[in-house]
Design a protein around this motif. Structure first.
Motif, mmCIF file in Angstrom:
data_model
loop_
_atom_site.group_PDB
_atom_site.id
_atom_site.type_symbol
_atom_site.label_atom_id
_atom_site.label_comp_id
_atom_site.label_asym_id
_atom_site.label_seq_id
_atom_site.Cartn_x
_atom_site.Cartn_y
_atom_site.Cartn_z
ATOM 1 N N ARG A 126 -11.078 4.251 6.736
ATOM 2 C CA ARG A 126 -11.225 3.469 5.515
ATOM 3 C C ARG A 126 -11.125 4.344 4.265
ATOM 4 N NH1 ARG A 126 -17.523 1.802 4.316
ATOM 5 N NH2 ARG A 126 -18.277 3.922 3.951
ATOM 6 N N ASP A 127 -11.487 5.629 4.348
ATOM 7 C CA ASP A 127 -11.413 6.490 3.176
ATOM 8 C C ASP A 127 -9.997 6.579 2.626
ATOM 9 O OD1 ASP A 127 -14.105 6.984 3.395
ATOM 10 O OD2 ASP A 127 -13.864 8.894 4.438
ATOM 11 N N SER A 128 -9.002 6.514 3.515
ATOM 12 C CA SER A 128 -7.608 6.628 3.084
ATOM 13 C C SER A 128 -7.162 5.444 2.241
ATOM 14 C CB SER A 128 -6.676 6.772 4.292
ATOM 15 O OG SER A 128 -6.648 5.584 5.068
ATOM 16 N N LEU A 129 -7.934 4.344 2.259
ATOM 17 C CA LEU A 129 -7.584 3.179 1.439
ATOM 18 C C LEU A 129 -7.661 3.494 -0.048
ATOM 19 C CD1 LEU A 129 -9.412 0.289 3.345
ATOM 20 C CD2 LEU A 129 -6.974 0.858 3.380
ATOM 21 N N ALA A 130 -8.301 4.612 -0.411
ATOM 22 C CA ALA A 130 -8.384 4.994 -1.821
ATOM 23 C C ALA A 130 -7.005 5.086 -2.455
ATOM 24 C CB ALA A 130 -9.125 6.326 -1.962
ATOM 25 N N LEU A 131 -5.986 5.446 -1.671
ATOM 26 C CA LEU A 131 -4.635 5.583 -2.207
ATOM 27 C C LEU A 131 -4.005 4.244 -2.549
ATOM 28 C CD1 LEU A 131 -5.054 8.386 -0.680
ATOM 29 C CD2 LEU A 131 -2.566 8.483 -0.641
ATOM 30 N N LEU A 132 -4.624 3.145 -2.082
ATOM 31 C CA LEU A 132 -4.074 1.821 -2.379
ATOM 32 C C LEU A 132 -4.487 1.310 -3.747
ATOM 33 C CD1 LEU A 132 -3.555 2.031 0.690
ATOM 34 C CD2 LEU A 132 -3.929 -0.424 0.827
ATOM 35 N N GLY A 133 -5.261 2.115 -4.479
ATOM 36 C CA GLY A 133 -5.596 1.725 -5.839
ATOM 37 C C GLY A 133 -4.393 1.789 -6.760
#
Length: 299
Positions: A126-133
């Motif tokens: 889930r941490d990698s979802l930060a790039l979807l900002g």
């Protein structure tokens, strides 16, 4: 009032970890308990700006991901408990106190315009979802355009950061057959892992290869500010208008199908306590891909 823990950039480039009260959201505000945020070139550029007279401490971070803990009375886009991505969705590099979002914090308060829900069961990281900002949204937009122009035509991606790697991965997810990475040597392994068919050194003669189109995904550490080969028609990654909903829909489809993983664009992960080390490494161009700050929210 929630107590948040945040990285605050002081004059002359030092980041101090501070605690501060976060008021309850009102109107169109959304309270988000952050679990990760990216380190963008715009954030790294703040180090130099913080040397200027009159600099006031601020919390960097232009994209990230977390969980909604409270909403203002006017919010309609998200609900309490939603997993969300937070970002400008426009590559906005605002550096003043009025910047649209600040994500290097355990608890953020942002306008709902900068928040989008994202399903919980699509990725285990889930941490990698930060790039979807913002980063992955730009990559998805570029990939969709390239696919519409012809998936069989080769594309060169110039860049060495998270945006370049995410764009390479998105192009392959969008079924673009041949993706060529134009990057410094230390980035080639990461670019190949992201899906690049081949890698070329900075300054390579692209015209001789017969490739006609390129995507300019260069970020802060591009060596010697070299100009790109004029033999190609270049698209500036950060100049493209974005449709957040369309980009997220495309990314969701690719991730469900196992064709795209945002983690491929992450070069190194840091805890919030390691933020000064992270900034030095990112500023020095020693990390291939995006930096990721992992938060530990106060309970």
């Amino acid at each position: 009032m929630t107590i948040g823990r945040m990285a605050v950039l002081q004059p002359f480039g030092f980041l101090a970890i501070e605690e501060s009260g976060i008021p309850a959201p009102t109107g169109y505000q959304v309270a988000v308990e952050m679990f990760a945020a990216t380190i963008t070139p715009a954030d790294v550029a703040l180090l130099a700006l913080s040397d200027e007279p009159g600099w006031q401490p601020l919390v960097p971070g232009l994209e990230g991901a977390g969980v909604v803990t409270a909403i203002g009375e006017g919010v309609t886009r998200v609900a309490v408990g939603d997993q969300v991505v937070v970002g400008t969705a426009s590559g906005d590099s605002a550096t003043e106190a009025g910047r649209p979002v600040s994500t290097w914090t355990t608890n953020a308060l942002v306008d709902e315009h900068h928040v989008a829900p994202f399903p919980r069961d699509i990725v285990t990281d889930r941490d990698s979802l930060a790039l979807l900002g913002a980063t992955a949204l730009i990559a998805a937009t570029l990939a969709a355009q390239a696919s519409e122009e012809g998936a069989e035509e080769p594309v060169v991606v110039a860049g060495d950061g998270g945006l370049a790697l995410a764009t390479i991965a998105a192009l392959r997810a969008a079924s673009v057959t041949t993706v060529i990475a134009l990057a410094p040597d230390h980035v080639h392994a990461a670019a190949t892992a992201a899906g690049a068919s081949s890698c070329l050194a900075v300054g390579a003669n692209l015209g001789a290869s017969g490739v006609r189109r390129g995507l300019d995904c260069r970020e802060g550490s591009w060596p010697n500010a070299n100009a790109l080969d004029p033999a190609l028609i270049w698209t500036d990654a950060r100049a493209q208008p974005l449709d957040r909903n369309r980009a997220i829909a495309a990314l969701t489809e690719w991730m469900v199908a196992g064709r795209f993983a945002p983690s491929i664009a992450i070069g190194k992960r840091y805890t919030i306590e390691q933020i000064n080390e992270a900034m030095m490494e990112m500023e020095g161009g020693r990390v291939a891909g995006a930096g990721l700050v992992v938060m530990e929210p106060l309970k």
